[in-house]
Design a protein around this motif. Sequence first.
Motif, PDB file in Angstrom:
ATOM      1  N   SER A   1       3.282   2.916  10.264  1.00  0.00           N
ATOM      2  CA  SER A   1       4.727   3.079  10.107  1.00  0.00           C
ATOM      3  C   SER A   1       5.012   4.508   9.672  1.00  0.00           C
ATOM      4  CB  SER A   1       5.273   2.087   9.067  1.00  0.00           C
ATOM      5  OG  SER A   1       4.682   2.337   7.798  1.00  0.00           O
ATOM      6  N   GLY A   2       6.198   4.980  10.004  1.00  0.00           N
ATOM      7  CA  GLY A   2       6.612   6.302   9.543  1.00  0.00           C
ATOM      8  C   GLY A   2       6.060   7.437  10.361  1.00  0.00           C
ATOM      9  N   SER A   3       5.344   7.138  11.445  1.00  0.00           N
ATOM     10  CA  SER A   3       4.798   8.196  12.286  1.00  0.00           C
ATOM     11  C   SER A   3       4.611   7.651  13.690  1.00  0.00           C
ATOM     12  CB  SER A   3       3.449   8.678  11.751  1.00  0.00           C
ATOM     13  OG  SER A   3       2.860   9.584  12.673  1.00  0.00           O
ATOM     14  N   ASP A   4       4.976   8.445  14.666  1.00  0.00           N
ATOM     15  CA  ASP A   4       4.712   8.081  16.061  1.00  0.00           C
ATOM     16  C   ASP A   4       3.771   9.091  16.706  1.00  0.00           C
ATOM     17  OD1 ASP A   4       6.328  10.262  16.194  1.00  0.00           O
ATOM     18  OD2 ASP A   4       7.877   9.342  17.447  1.00  0.00           O
ATOM     19  N   SER A   5       3.085   9.878  15.870  1.00  0.00           N
ATOM     20  CA  SER A   5       2.187  10.911  16.371  1.00  0.00           C
ATOM     21  C   SER A   5       0.744  10.431  16.309  1.00  0.00           C
ATOM     22  CB  SER A   5       2.333  12.200  15.554  1.00  0.00           C
ATOM     23  OG  SER A   5       1.369  13.154  15.964  1.00  0.00           O
ATOM     24  N   TYR A   6       0.055  10.579  17.415  1.00  0.00           N
ATOM     25  CA  TYR A   6      -1.360  10.245  17.474  1.00  0.00           C
ATOM     26  C   TYR A   6      -2.234  11.417  17.037  1.00  0.00           C
ATOM     27  CZ  TYR A   6       0.240   6.429  20.544  1.00  0.00           C
ATOM     28  OH  TYR A   6       0.872   5.334  21.072  1.00  0.00           O
TER      29      TYR A   6
ATOM     30  N   SER B   1      -2.225  15.557  10.522  1.00  0.00           N
ATOM     31  CA  SER B   1      -0.816  15.189  10.498  1.00  0.00           C
ATOM     32  C   SER B   1      -0.242  15.519   9.129  1.00  0.00           C
ATOM     33  CB  SER B   1      -0.663  13.695  10.792  1.00  0.00           C
ATOM     34  OG  SER B   1       0.645  13.264  10.547  1.00  0.00           O
ATOM     35  N   ALA B   2       0.832  16.305   9.105  1.00  0.00           N
ATOM     36  CA  ALA B   2       1.418  16.716   7.826  1.00  0.00           C
ATOM     37  C   ALA B   2       1.985  15.521   7.071  1.00  0.00           C
ATOM     38  CB  ALA B   2       2.500  17.765   8.057  1.00  0.00           C
ATOM     39  N   GLN B   3       2.680  14.630   7.781  1.00  0.00           N
ATOM     40  CA  GLN B   3       3.255  13.459   7.097  1.00  0.00           C
ATOM     41  C   GLN B   3       2.261  12.314   6.999  1.00  0.00           C
ATOM     42  OE1 GLN B   3       3.955  14.418  10.160  1.00  0.00           O
ATOM     43  NE2 GLN B   3       4.656  12.747  11.492  1.00  0.00           N
TER      44      GLN B   3
ATOM     45  N   ASP C   1      -9.227  13.548   5.085  1.00  0.00           N
ATOM     46  CA  ASP C   1      -8.087  13.801   4.203  1.00  0.00           C
ATOM     47  C   ASP C   1      -7.215  12.556   4.243  1.00  0.00           C
ATOM     48  OD1 ASP C   1      -5.946  14.719   2.745  1.00  0.00           O
ATOM     49  OD2 ASP C   1      -5.380  16.310   4.153  1.00  0.00           O
ATOM     50  N   LEU C   2      -7.101  11.882   3.100  1.00  0.00           N
ATOM     51  CA  LEU C   2      -6.352  10.629   3.084  1.00  0.00           C
ATOM     52  C   LEU C   2      -5.813  10.342   1.690  1.00  0.00           C
ATOM     53  CD1 LEU C   2      -8.361   8.437   1.530  1.00  0.00           C
ATOM     54  CD2 LEU C   2      -9.500   8.412   3.721  1.00  0.00           C
ATOM     55  N   ALA C   3      -4.931   9.371   1.624  1.00  0.00           N
ATOM     56  CA  ALA C   3      -4.463   8.815   0.354  1.00  0.00           C
ATOM     57  C   ALA C   3      -4.763   7.323   0.367  1.00  0.00           C
ATOM     58  CB  ALA C   3      -2.965   9.060   0.171  1.00  0.00           C
TER      59      ALA C   3
ATOM     60  N   VAL D   1      -2.931   6.224   3.753  1.00  0.00           N
ATOM     61  CA  VAL D   1      -2.332   7.215   4.644  1.00  0.00           C
ATOM     62  C   VAL D   1      -3.442   8.157   5.114  1.00  0.00           C
ATOM     63  CG1 VAL D   1      -0.564   8.981   4.938  1.00  0.00           C
ATOM     64  CG2 VAL D   1      -0.207   7.114   3.292  1.00  0.00           C
ATOM     65  N   LEU D   2      -3.592   8.280   6.429  1.00  0.00           N
ATOM     66  CA  LEU D   2      -4.605   9.167   7.000  1.00  0.00           C
ATOM     67  C   LEU D   2      -3.943  10.471   7.440  1.00  0.00           C
ATOM     68  CD1 LEU D   2      -7.572   9.523   7.938  1.00  0.00           C
ATOM     69  CD2 LEU D   2      -6.821   8.671  10.179  1.00  0.00           C
ATOM     70  N   TYR D   3      -4.385  11.568   6.863  1.00  0.00           N
ATOM     71  CA  TYR D   3      -3.871  12.883   7.235  1.00  0.00           C
ATOM     72  C   TYR D   3      -4.805  13.606   8.213  1.00  0.00           C
ATOM     73  CZ  TYR D   3      -0.804  12.121   3.223  1.00  0.00           C
ATOM     74  OH  TYR D   3       0.116  11.590   2.346  1.00  0.00           O
TER      75      TYR D   3
END
Length: 600
Positions: A58-63, A67-69, A101-103, A169-171
């Motif tokens: 959710s909150g992202s449609d970028s594959y 990813s900044a968000q 890089d993740l949360a 969250v995966l960055y």
Amino acid sequence: KETVISHRPVPKLTMKESVPARIVAQGVFVRMKQNGYSTARLMQTDYLSPLIFSALFSGSDSYSLPSAQGCRLSDQSDKKADGVYLVIDLGREEAGYFTLDLAACAGTIVEIGYGQHLDDLRVRSYVGGRNFANRYICKEGRQHFTHYTTRLGGRYIQLHISNIRDVFVLYDASIKPAEYPVTIKGAFSSPNALWNKIYEVGIRTLHLCMHEHYEDTPWREQALYSMDSRNQALCGYYCFGDYDFAAASFDLLGKGLEQDGYLELCAPARVPITIPSFSMAWILELADHMLYSGATDLVQRSLPLVKAMLDAYTANQKEGLLLSPRGSRYWHFYEWAEGLDGRLGSHTLDTDRWDAPLNAFFAMVLEAAARMFQTAGMDELARGYAGNAETVKQAINERFWDEGEQVFQTYSGLDQPGHYAELTQALILCAGACPAERAALLRKRLAEPDHKMVETTLSHSYYKFEALLQDPGCYASFVFQKIEQDWSYMLYHGATSFWETIKGSADFDGGGSLCHGWSAIPVYFYQAYILGIKPLEPGFRSFKLDPVVSVIDKASGRVPTPYGDLIVQWEHKNGQVSGRVTHPAVSSYLPSDVFKSGAL
């Protein structure tokens, strides 16, 4: 025991930023509870159920990653699943260190598999007992992790994420390339765009297999072998002109010499088996290095080892030929082809057997040793080795020739039907171990479409092509069409680096490498034969300019040497060949007959 600390012989690797990547598949997984399974095997046996991207995040449609968000995991719709999986594509083969890089909440588990293909619609993380996976257990909050203790090779990463209790969250999940710092100094250009692409990908393949030393592959064992490294070094001389890296690799191999005169299988290592023909390749690559680099220091400090090896081999000669050594230590391997992979006859010989490939290598090694010892001023030894080479060549011609088949047999003393292989004929041709009329016949047979011999694989194509190019007027077209056919096959099947064998990932029960340094050899053939530049004296102090003009109308390029670049361009037009060559003042060249009708 005293520890000797020496300077690092090659520069440290250059660390790059993480590679931009793309999530190409996602979903949930169910784990079969298998006691004692490694992380890699667990990942390999997990059941996968795909979901569309928006159903998982959710909150992202970028594959795209990084990813900044970030890609924020939404509530799982399938509560019976054990976790979430992602498949990530780096876009091409890479070699370096996994970075994350993740949360997440403390205790979240991220399992990381890596590989070279998606033939199974997943990363093949467990292959034949080999494990290509790691496990990371998260702390609380945003975190960055790079796994600097394990260098990975591959194109794809698969994550299995479990024990997710709240936020995830995966960055970024990618590889930070670790590259040996080298400059591409050579160049090759032709009107054939496919050749140019093969040349480019060949250089990329070679570079991916260079770190502390040459490697067979950056994915699997990452090991230094003398047979592989000979192919790699010949290509590297032409495209990089980096002689120190090759010397460091050969030095390392020489440290593995055992009392029986054979090297360790690879270096640095302690392995219970060795391949006799690979020890021969080490002596050949020493002589190559002297010729291309012009440096004699590597040869000077290696000559005592070479002498010890040749003393051991000559002590095992019988009827003029080198007997294949007996015992469980010796793997009588030549290449990954039927009857040449060490399984024909016996791994552990207990009777006299002579192998034509080993003796062809032995003849070439004796001649190479003669050149090196002569350069060192040891003329008596040089003459002895040269004389023994002639003895071996004559014995090869007499013992292995099959008059009925009109080719050489691979083995003598093997109580099985005759074995006939392209590699056997090619090595005997390269060794000059048969008279001219037989040599002409063998080259003709090698180029026939249905010669009923075991075909040469990518790894030893070098010897087949060299044998055929002894008569470029007749066989250059065959050689360069074969290079175009096999290497473009890999490109058309998605290769971003060249494979271990033409079977690709399907070979070796699913363990075939898709990045193998020995398959960079088109780099050598394009520059040595299409540009036409080969050294005649050490360091290219004199060189031959002899381009193959029968298969293409023009070519241009550059070959680095210890004294500066050789720059060549030539064109075949209206039956005449004209060209231009620029070379360092200390070098001289011998033009071939192709320029007699034109201008140079």
